[in-house]
Design a protein around this motif. Sequence first.
Motif, mmCIF file in Angstrom:
data_model
loop_
_atom_site.group_PDB
_atom_site.id
_atom_site.type_symbol
_atom_site.label_atom_id
_atom_site.label_comp_id
_atom_site.label_asym_id
_atom_site.label_seq_id
_atom_site.Cartn_x
_atom_site.Cartn_y
_atom_site.Cartn_z
ATOM 1 N N HIS A 33 63.937 -41.984 -85.589
ATOM 2 C CA HIS A 33 65.276 -41.686 -85.055
ATOM 3 C C HIS A 33 65.152 -40.628 -83.959
ATOM 4 C CE1 HIS A 33 69.443 -40.523 -84.727
ATOM 5 N NE2 HIS A 33 69.094 -39.279 -84.994
ATOM 6 N N PHE A 34 65.687 -40.929 -82.785
ATOM 7 C CA PHE A 34 65.690 -39.959 -81.688
ATOM 8 C C PHE A 34 67.040 -39.244 -81.716
ATOM 9 C CE2 PHE A 34 65.804 -38.508 -77.230
ATOM 10 C CZ PHE A 34 64.566 -37.886 -77.176
ATOM 11 N N PRO A 35 67.042 -37.925 -81.832
ATOM 12 C CA PRO A 35 68.275 -37.176 -82.053
ATOM 13 C C PRO A 35 69.117 -36.968 -80.789
ATOM 14 C CG PRO A 35 66.404 -35.693 -82.009
ATOM 15 C CD PRO A 35 65.855 -37.080 -81.891
ATOM 16 N N THR A 36 69.596 -38.055 -80.219
ATOM 17 C CA THR A 36 70.394 -37.948 -78.994
ATOM 18 C C THR A 36 71.680 -37.167 -79.243
ATOM 19 O OG1 THR A 36 71.318 -40.133 -79.456
ATOM 20 C CG2 THR A 36 69.526 -40.022 -77.864
ATOM 21 N N MET A 37 72.413 -37.536 -80.287
ATOM 22 C CA MET A 37 73.686 -36.879 -80.564
ATOM 23 C C MET A 37 73.496 -35.388 -80.835
ATOM 24 S SD MET A 37 76.544 -38.908 -82.702
ATOM 25 C CE MET A 37 76.774 -37.911 -84.142
ATOM 26 N N GLU A 38 72.492 -35.075 -81.648
ATOM 27 C CA GLU A 38 72.228 -33.685 -82.008
ATOM 28 C C GLU A 38 71.887 -32.840 -80.782
ATOM 29 O OE1 GLU A 38 71.148 -36.504 -83.459
ATOM 30 O OE2 GLU A 38 70.150 -36.076 -85.342
ATOM 31 N N ALA A 39 71.302 -33.464 -79.773
ATOM 32 C CA ALA A 39 70.879 -32.748 -78.567
ATOM 33 C C ALA A 39 71.922 -32.811 -77.448
ATOM 34 C CB ALA A 39 69.552 -33.318 -78.068
ATOM 35 N N GLY A 40 73.021 -33.504 -77.684
ATOM 36 C CA GLY A 40 74.055 -33.606 -76.668
ATOM 37 C C GLY A 40 73.760 -34.627 -75.582
ATOM 38 N N LEU A 41 73.020 -35.679 -75.956
ATOM 39 C CA LEU A 41 72.677 -36.745 -75.013
ATOM 40 C C LEU A 41 73.506 -37.993 -75.301
ATOM 41 C CD1 LEU A 41 68.795 -36.413 -75.139
ATOM 42 C CD2 LEU A 41 70.241 -35.906 -73.160
ATOM 43 N N PRO A 42 73.713 -38.829 -74.288
ATOM 44 C CA PRO A 42 74.401 -40.097 -74.545
ATOM 45 C C PRO A 42 73.533 -41.009 -75.423
ATOM 46 C CG PRO A 42 73.908 -39.835 -72.191
ATOM 47 C CD PRO A 42 73.397 -38.627 -72.889
ATOM 48 N N ASP A 43 74.184 -41.856 -76.181
ATOM 49 C CA ASP A 43 73.483 -42.806 -77.039
ATOM 50 C C ASP A 43 72.522 -43.647 -76.203
ATOM 51 O OD1 ASP A 43 73.002 -44.012 -79.553
ATOM 52 O OD2 ASP A 43 74.244 -45.716 -78.964
ATOM 53 N N GLY A 44 71.310 -43.850 -76.712
ATOM 54 C CA GLY A 44 70.311 -44.668 -76.022
ATOM 55 C C GLY A 44 69.465 -43.914 -75.025
ATOM 56 N N CYS A 45 69.714 -42.649 -74.833
ATOM 57 C CA CYS A 45 68.953 -41.846 -73.867
ATOM 58 C C CYS A 45 67.679 -41.342 -74.547
ATOM 59 C CB CYS A 45 69.816 -40.686 -73.369
ATOM 60 S SG CYS A 45 69.053 -39.753 -72.037
ATOM 61 N N GLU A 46 66.720 -42.270 -74.724
ATOM 62 C CA GLU A 46 65.505 -41.988 -75.485
ATOM 63 C C GLU A 46 64.252 -41.995 -74.627
ATOM 64 O OE1 GLU A 46 65.325 -44.616 -78.889
ATOM 65 O OE2 GLU A 46 67.424 -44.224 -79.382
#
Length: 126
Positions: free
Chosen positions: A77-90
């Motif tokens: 799981h890439f923590p996009t939400m936790e880091a304040g990134l848009p979904d899918g920004c991996e």
Amino acid sequence: MSSEADDFGSNTKSLHFLLVPMMAQGHMIPMVDLARFLAARGTLVTFATTPVNLARIQTTIDGAAASTLPIRFVELHFPTMEAGLPDGCENADLIPSADLFVQFMNALSLLRRPLEAYLKDLDLTQ
């Protein structure tokens, strides 16, 4: 040569490499190539990355799977939400704005938790 060196292959466990490429497109395929190289020499290889990055290299993964080499592909799981990134920004090339680069780097450091969780559950006998 000492007898220890002569017996190296027969008295030790098989090697197991864990590859975690940088989340940048130019790192993914060369790391899969490295995984194939290592696996072709009899080592187990685990390639850990995120769902979006796995999807982007699916053809390469299919080729590795068809080769029947001992390579595991693991989604973390890439923590996009936790880091304040848009979904899918991996992946670095998916960052929509240079203003989000710091958040992306923070997300990379947060990837440590899912990787550690995977490693704790890993069955090293397989």
